[in-house]
Design an enzyme around this catalytic site. Sequence first.
Site, PDB file in Angstrom:
ATOM      1  N   LYS A  64       0.778  -1.049   0.037  1.00 30.28           N
ATOM      2  CA  LYS A  64      -0.107   0.040   0.072  1.00 30.28           C
ATOM      3  C   LYS A  64       0.949   1.326   0.079  1.00 30.28           C
ATOM      4  O   LYS A  64       0.580   2.052  -0.773  1.00 30.28           O
ATOM      5  CB  LYS A  64      -0.937   0.136   1.326  1.00 30.28           C
ATOM      6  CG  LYS A  64      -1.866  -1.071   1.529  1.00 30.28           C
ATOM      7  CD  LYS A  64      -2.868  -0.995   2.524  1.00 30.28           C
ATOM      8  CE  LYS A  64      -1.906  -1.088   3.766  1.00 30.28           C
ATOM      9  NZ  LYS A  64      -1.221  -2.219   4.006  1.00 30.28           N
ATOM     10  N   ARG A  76      -9.779   1.119   8.294  1.00 27.38           N
ATOM     11  CA  ARG A  76      -9.082  -0.214   8.655  1.00 27.38           C
ATOM     12  C   ARG A  76     -10.046  -1.096   9.294  1.00 27.38           C
ATOM     13  O   ARG A  76     -10.187  -2.575   9.668  1.00 27.38           O
ATOM     14  CB  ARG A  76      -8.194  -0.282   9.457  1.00 27.38           C
ATOM     15  CG  ARG A  76      -6.516  -0.403   8.667  1.00 27.38           C
ATOM     16  CD  ARG A  76      -5.805  -0.447   9.980  1.00 27.38           C
ATOM     17  NE  ARG A  76      -4.578  -1.105   9.630  1.00 27.38           N
ATOM     18  CZ  ARG A  76      -3.439  -0.820   9.065  1.00 27.38           C
ATOM     19  NH1 ARG A  76      -3.343   0.523   8.647  1.00 27.38           N
ATOM     20  NH2 ARG A  76      -2.486  -1.438   8.830  1.00 27.38           N
ATOM     21  N   ARG A  92      11.823  -6.261   4.860  1.00 31.33           N
ATOM     22  CA  ARG A  92      11.694  -4.861   4.745  1.00 31.33           C
ATOM     23  C   ARG A  92      12.534  -3.859   5.856  1.00 31.33           C
ATOM     24  O   ARG A  92      12.674  -4.237   6.762  1.00 31.33           O
ATOM     25  CB  ARG A  92      10.187  -4.288   5.053  1.00 31.33           C
ATOM     26  CG  ARG A  92       9.918  -2.645   4.979  1.00 31.33           C
ATOM     27  CD  ARG A  92       8.458  -2.403   4.957  1.00 31.33           C
ATOM     28  NE  ARG A  92       7.764  -2.922   6.105  1.00 31.33           N
ATOM     29  CZ  ARG A  92       6.315  -2.575   6.348  1.00 31.33           C
ATOM     30  NH1 ARG A  92       5.788  -1.933   5.304  1.00 31.33           N
ATOM     31  NH2 ARG A  92       5.974  -3.166   7.103  1.00 31.33           N
ATOM     32  N   ARG A 104      11.300  -2.372  11.112  1.00 33.01           N
ATOM     33  CA  ARG A 104      10.105  -1.841  12.076  1.00 33.01           C
ATOM     34  C   ARG A 104      10.022  -2.763  13.391  1.00 33.01           C
ATOM     35  O   ARG A 104      10.011  -3.924  13.200  1.00 33.01           O
ATOM     36  CB  ARG A 104       9.031  -1.736  11.261  1.00 33.01           C
ATOM     37  CG  ARG A 104       8.713  -0.147  10.648  1.00 33.01           C
ATOM     38  CD  ARG A 104       7.614   0.111   9.605  1.00 33.01           C
ATOM     39  NE  ARG A 104       6.264  -0.779  10.122  1.00 33.01           N
ATOM     40  CZ  ARG A 104       5.313  -0.749   9.233  1.00 33.01           C
ATOM     41  NH1 ARG A 104       5.326   0.170   8.216  1.00 33.01           N
ATOM     42  NH2 ARG A 104       4.011  -1.086   9.755  1.00 33.01           N
ATOM     43  N   ARG A 146      -0.717  -9.316  13.027  1.00 31.45           N
ATOM     44  CA  ARG A 146      -1.210  -8.243  12.136  1.00 31.45           C
ATOM     45  C   ARG A 146      -1.963  -8.990  11.029  1.00 31.45           C
ATOM     46  O   ARG A 146      -3.055  -8.326  10.689  1.00 31.45           O
ATOM     47  CB  ARG A 146      -0.174  -7.349  11.732  1.00 31.45           C
ATOM     48  CG  ARG A 146       0.367  -6.555  12.603  1.00 31.45           C
ATOM     49  CD  ARG A 146       1.802  -5.908  12.204  1.00 31.45           C
ATOM     50  NE  ARG A 146       1.724  -5.146  10.858  1.00 31.45           N
ATOM     51  CZ  ARG A 146       2.801  -5.011  10.296  1.00 31.45           C
ATOM     52  NH1 ARG A 146       4.052  -5.381  10.681  1.00 31.45           N
ATOM     53  NH2 ARG A 146       2.876  -4.234   9.222  1.00 31.45           N
TER      54      ARG A 146
HETATM   55  P1  AP5 Z   1       4.859  -1.647   1.767  1.00 33.22           P
HETATM   56  O1  AP5 Z   1       4.641  -0.686   0.465  1.00 33.22           O
HETATM   57  O2  AP5 Z   1       5.624  -1.010   3.037  1.00 33.22           O
HETATM   58  O3  AP5 Z   1       3.495  -2.049   2.424  1.00 33.22           O
HETATM   59  P2  AP5 Z   1       2.630  -1.638   2.924  1.00 33.22           P
HETATM   60  O4  AP5 Z   1       1.152  -2.385   2.605  1.00 33.22           O
HETATM   61  O5  AP5 Z   1       2.254  -0.292   3.110  1.00 33.22           O
HETATM   62  O6  AP5 Z   1       2.652  -2.398   4.619  1.00 33.22           O
HETATM   63  P3  AP5 Z   1       2.594  -1.762   6.111  1.00 33.22           P
HETATM   64  O7  AP5 Z   1       3.195  -2.885   6.884  1.00 33.22           O
HETATM   65  O8  AP5 Z   1       3.121  -0.453   5.986  1.00 33.22           O
HETATM   66  O9  AP5 Z   1       0.955  -2.006   6.349  1.00 33.22           O
HETATM   67  P4  AP5 Z   1       0.309  -1.944   7.690  1.00 33.22           P
HETATM   68  O10 AP5 Z   1      -1.125  -1.849   7.062  1.00 33.22           O
HETATM   69  O11 AP5 Z   1       0.664  -3.179   8.576  1.00 33.22           O
HETATM   70  O12 AP5 Z   1       1.123  -0.874   8.365  1.00 33.22           O
HETATM   71  P5  AP5 Z   1       0.660   0.612   8.666  1.00 33.22           P
HETATM   72  O13 AP5 Z   1       1.800   1.502   8.846  1.00 33.22           O
HETATM   73  O14 AP5 Z   1      -0.542   1.127   7.628  1.00 33.22           O
HETATM   74  O15 AP5 Z   1       5.556  -2.941   1.251  1.00 33.22           O
HETATM   75  C1  AP5 Z   1       5.960  -4.003   2.184  1.00 33.22           C
HETATM   76  C2  AP5 Z   1       7.458  -4.429   1.803  1.00 33.22           C
HETATM   77  O16 AP5 Z   1       7.210  -5.065   0.643  1.00 33.22           O
HETATM   78  C3  AP5 Z   1       8.496  -3.307   1.520  1.00 33.22           C
HETATM   79  O17 AP5 Z   1       9.707  -3.679   2.019  1.00 33.22           O
HETATM   80  C4  AP5 Z   1       8.582  -3.057   0.077  1.00 33.22           C
HETATM   81  O18 AP5 Z   1       9.737  -2.936  -0.287  1.00 33.22           O
HETATM   82  C5  AP5 Z   1       8.170  -4.555  -0.492  1.00 33.22           C
HETATM   83  N1  AP5 Z   1       7.392  -4.417  -1.745  1.00 33.22           N
HETATM   84  C6  AP5 Z   1       6.431  -3.789  -2.022  1.00 33.22           C
HETATM   85  N2  AP5 Z   1       5.720  -4.071  -3.207  1.00 33.22           N
HETATM   86  C7  AP5 Z   1       6.404  -5.122  -3.492  1.00 33.22           C
HETATM   87  C8  AP5 Z   1       6.443  -5.947  -4.837  1.00 33.22           C
HETATM   88  N3  AP5 Z   1       5.704  -5.470  -5.823  1.00 33.22           N
HETATM   89  N4  AP5 Z   1       7.156  -6.848  -5.008  1.00 33.22           N
HETATM   90  C9  AP5 Z   1       8.180  -7.114  -4.087  1.00 33.22           C
HETATM   91  N5  AP5 Z   1       8.309  -6.509  -2.782  1.00 33.22           N
HETATM   92  C10 AP5 Z   1       7.562  -5.256  -2.795  1.00 33.22           C
HETATM   93  O19 AP5 Z   1      -0.004   0.454  10.178  1.00 33.22           O
HETATM   94  C11 AP5 Z   1       0.890   0.108  11.217  1.00 33.22           C
HETATM   95  C12 AP5 Z   1       0.126  -0.107  12.690  1.00 33.22           C
HETATM   96  O20 AP5 Z   1      -0.505   1.232  13.060  1.00 33.22           O
HETATM   97  C13 AP5 Z   1      -1.020  -0.993  12.442  1.00 33.22           C
HETATM   98  O21 AP5 Z   1      -0.892  -2.380  12.609  1.00 33.22           O
HETATM   99  C14 AP5 Z   1      -1.932  -0.336  13.616  1.00 33.22           C
HETATM  100  O22 AP5 Z   1      -1.578  -0.634  14.907  1.00 33.22           O
HETATM  101  C15 AP5 Z   1      -1.825   1.015  13.310  1.00 33.22           C
HETATM  102  N6  AP5 Z   1      -2.587   1.663  12.528  1.00 33.22           N
HETATM  103  C16 AP5 Z   1      -2.380   2.396  11.471  1.00 33.22           C
HETATM  104  N7  AP5 Z   1      -3.451   2.814  10.791  1.00 33.22           N
HETATM  105  C17 AP5 Z   1      -4.613   2.548  11.481  1.00 33.22           C
HETATM  106  C18 AP5 Z   1      -5.828   2.619  11.490  1.00 33.22           C
HETATM  107  N8  AP5 Z   1      -6.507   3.310  10.440  1.00 33.22           N
HETATM  108  N9  AP5 Z   1      -6.799   2.302  12.417  1.00 33.22           N
HETATM  109  C19 AP5 Z   1      -6.114   1.514  13.442  1.00 33.22           C
HETATM  110  N10 AP5 Z   1      -4.837   1.422  13.580  1.00 33.22           N
HETATM  111  C20 AP5 Z   1      -3.872   1.972  12.767  1.00 33.22           C
HETATM  112 MG    MG Z   2       2.799   1.207   4.943  1.00 36.58          MG
END
Ligand code: AP5
Ligand code: MG
Length: 214
Positions: free
Chosen positions: A13, A88, A127, A160, A171
């Site tokens: 994402k 979410r 990552r 992270r 997660r």
């Molecule tokens: P990346 O692009 O970083 O993936 P992502 O979908 O952004 O993953 P996140 O871990 O950031 O998502 P998340 O939803 O768990 O975390 P968030 O920060 O939102 O890609 C992942 C890896 O793969 C990277 O190394 C990248 O380089 C690689 N990659 C990407 N595309 C690729 C491809 N096509 N091929 C190969 N490799 C690839 O949230 C974190 C925490 O915050 C949550 O757990 C929760 O506790 C809290 N939180 C955030 N938002 C909310 C909300 N709205 N409500 C409640 N809690 C929340």
């Molecule tokens: Mg992210």
Amino acid sequence: MKIVMLGGPGAGKGTQAKIIAEEYKIPHISTGDIFRANIKEGTELGMKAKSFMDQGLLVPDELVVDLVADRLTWEDAKAGFVLDGFPRTIPQAEALTKALADMGTGLDYAIDIEVPDQTIIDRMGGRRACVSCGATYHIVNIPPKTEGKCDKCGSDLILRDDDKAETVKKRLDVYHEQTQPLIDYYKAQDLLKEVDGTVAMAEVFNAIAAILGA
Ligand code: AP5
Ligand code: MG
Ligand code: ZN
């Protein structure tokens, strides 16, 4: 262009949202990044969020809904935005629909990046994120030019806290239980577009660009 990115943890994402934001000149709004910035600055919001994030749990809706609703009223979001990591939960999605309706607008697309759980588990351990600018890399798929250093700003790259294997499993459970229902929510509103997230980054973006148009 008003877009929501859906998909499991590590589906890509953030990676895709950053490219979309650049290509379409709209702000990239990531609630995860907002929380991580608050944790780094040691704010009260950051301290509250950290206790949930480190366990792989969602931060409670009330800590995130107003924050996003406020962010969407900023001038730079008038023409559009790409929301990453929000909504979410169904209550968050309902709050977003209402906040946009109050502003006389609505979403254009909800883009779901589909990646199987096992691929996600493999990706997360590799990552690395920049401590300063938030740029992300993958030690095998998207390596930085110099090991352990950010290409953009030269700062250190770290794993992270919530990317440790046990937390990733948690997660994923939370995603299937609380976030996956949003797929049907947006399907019912005819906003859902699905893309295969297992192919190379550039190919994923091509599929998204085909949906969004030039
Ligand atoms: P990346 O692009 O970083 O993936 P992502 O979908 O952004 O993953 P996140 O871990 O950031 O998502 P998340 O939803 O768990 O975390 P968030 O920060 O939102 O890609 C992942 C890896 O793969 C990277 O190394 C990248 O380089 C690689 N990659 C990407 N595309 C690729 C491809 N096509 N091929 C190969 N490799 C690839 O949230 C974190 C925490 O915050 C949550 O757990 C929760 O506790 C809290 N939180 C955030 N938002 C909310 C909300 N709205 N409500 C409640 N809690 C929340
Ligand atoms: Mg992210
Ligand atoms: Zn950096």
